[in-house]
Design a protein around this motif. Structure first.
Motif, mmCIF file in Angstrom:
data_model
loop_
_atom_site.group_PDB
_atom_site.id
_atom_site.type_symbol
_atom_site.label_atom_id
_atom_site.label_comp_id
_atom_site.label_asym_id
_atom_site.label_seq_id
_atom_site.Cartn_x
_atom_site.Cartn_y
_atom_site.Cartn_z
ATOM 1 N N ARG A 1 -22.090 33.030 -21.700
ATOM 2 C CA ARG A 1 -23.113 32.015 -21.473
ATOM 3 C C ARG A 1 -22.893 31.340 -20.126
ATOM 4 O O ARG A 1 -21.835 31.482 -19.511
ATOM 5 N N LEU B 1 -23.493 27.766 -17.516
ATOM 6 C CA LEU B 1 -23.636 26.319 -17.439
ATOM 7 C C LEU B 1 -23.945 25.916 -16.003
ATOM 8 O O LEU B 1 -23.697 26.673 -15.060
ATOM 9 N N THR C 1 -26.388 17.388 -20.445
ATOM 10 C CA THR C 1 -27.413 18.397 -20.237
ATOM 11 C C THR C 1 -28.247 18.031 -19.020
ATOM 12 O O THR C 1 -28.246 16.886 -18.567
ATOM 13 N N GLN D 1 -19.589 30.225 -18.482
ATOM 14 C CA GLN D 1 -19.009 29.147 -19.262
ATOM 15 C C GLN D 1 -17.485 29.132 -19.192
ATOM 16 O O GLN D 1 -16.856 28.076 -19.235
ATOM 17 N N THR E 1 -19.514 20.176 -16.026
ATOM 18 C CA THR E 1 -20.453 21.215 -16.457
ATOM 19 C C THR E 1 -21.469 20.634 -17.419
ATOM 20 O O THR E 1 -21.143 19.790 -18.261
ATOM 21 N N THR F 1 -25.058 21.717 -19.869
ATOM 22 C CA THR F 1 -25.878 22.796 -20.407
ATOM 23 C C THR F 1 -27.277 22.702 -19.820
ATOM 24 O O THR F 1 -27.768 21.612 -19.490
ATOM 25 N N PRO G 1 -30.630 23.714 -21.310
ATOM 26 C CA PRO G 1 -31.280 24.230 -22.518
ATOM 27 C C PRO G 1 -32.357 25.267 -22.232
ATOM 28 O O PRO G 1 -32.585 26.174 -23.042
ATOM 29 N N ARG H 1 -31.632 30.075 -21.572
ATOM 30 C CA ARG H 1 -31.065 30.548 -22.832
ATOM 31 C C ARG H 1 -30.388 31.911 -22.699
ATOM 32 O O ARG H 1 -29.791 32.389 -23.645
#
Length: 294
Positions: free
Chosen positions: A161, A163, A177, A238, A247, A249, A251, A254
């Protein structure tokens, strides 16, 4: 017949002296003299006339060509037997530059320890290059991002993933976020070859957001260094972390790439052993221990 004693004999013959013969044989003179005496007892004949120089007796002269031939035959036999040993199976494994290198190295190191009979060769290159090498038969397997076209000759290992990474003192650093709209006109550093770039570019274009690209790097480590220095912000895997960054996220982003072991059709024993070893590897445990740097 003791070949060491024959070597002592030839050392004396070739140097003409027990003293120099001992030096050539890398032993003391008493050791060499005792060895020659044992050889003479074994043959039932005196080989040297002891005096100021070591002269061969008639029996010694007759024995010399046999001694030389024995040593030559031993050398040939040993070389042939060594060459006849079964060669270690070679396994050529590539892994992508945008993956957690230390974790992959730990996997490969563990596999090498578990299979000491395997001659492991590793190669770190971009995923596209590894895919071509795999198709051409220049490597046996590769660990890289998988897509829908990867095919059936693959084993999924873990998901990678991404970030948003910002300098520790950045205005966004206190947040958990961020939205894509928050990144409008912010200084951005990128790695053009990164696997996440196509998805990120589509997302930015769909929302008509244009980050200000001020730097490019060849590796995720390079991006991390630029973020730490306060040059710009970046999208990073990540697992890549550092005390000098924060860091967040994203959203809306994805995309998470499946990372897998891919091999050519008709896997051999080495690939099968690697596949089984990788399948039993605890990737979730590794993910709980972030890697600092790259």
């Amino acid at each position: 017949m003791n070949l060491t004693l024959i070597r002592y004999f030839m050392a004396v013959v070739e140097t003409g002296s027990f003293t120099r013969g001992a030096e050539r044989a890398n032993v003391t003179q008493p050791t060499l003299s005792a060895g020659i005496k044992r050889l003479e007892q074994s043959l039932g004949a005196i080989l040297f006339e002891r005096g100021r120089s070591a002269q061969l007796t008639p029996a010694g002269a007759r024995f010399m060509p046999h001694a030389r031939l024995l040593l030559q035959e031993w050398t040939v036999a040993r070389r042939e037997l060594r060459q006849a040993r079964p060669a270690r199976q070679r396994l050529r494994i590539g892994y992508s530059t945008d993956l957690p290198q230390q974790r992959l190295a730990a996997l490969l190191g563990g596999f090498a320890s578990a299979h000491p009979d395997m001659a492991l060769e590793t190669l770190e290159q971009p995923a596209a290059t590894l895919s071509r090498r795999l198709q051409m038969g220049r490597i046996d397997a590769a660990i890289l991002p998988m897509d829908d076209d990867t095919g059936t000759e693959a084993l999924a290992l873990f998901r990678q993933r991404y970030l948003l990474a910002v300098p520790a003192r950045h205005a966004l650093a206190h947040r958990n976020t961020a939205r894509i709209a928050d990144l409008q006109d912010l200084p951005f550093v990128i790695r053009p070859q990164a696997a996440i770039m196509p998805a990120a570019e589509r997302l930015f274009a769909a929302q008509n957001v244009r980050p200000r690209i001020i730097g490019r790097a060849e590796s995720d480590a390079g991006l991390l260094a630029l973020v730490e220095a306060g040059i710009g912000i970046a999208i990073l895997p990540q697992w890549l972390d550092s005390p000098g960054i924060a860091t967040l996220t994203l959203p809306e982003l994805r995309d998470a790439h499946r990372i897998g072991l891919v091999w050519r059709d008709g896997e051999d024993t080495g690939v099968r052993q690697l596949r089984d070893f990788a399948a039993g590897h605890d990737w979730d445990a590794a993910a709980r221990h972030p890697v600092i740097g790259h």
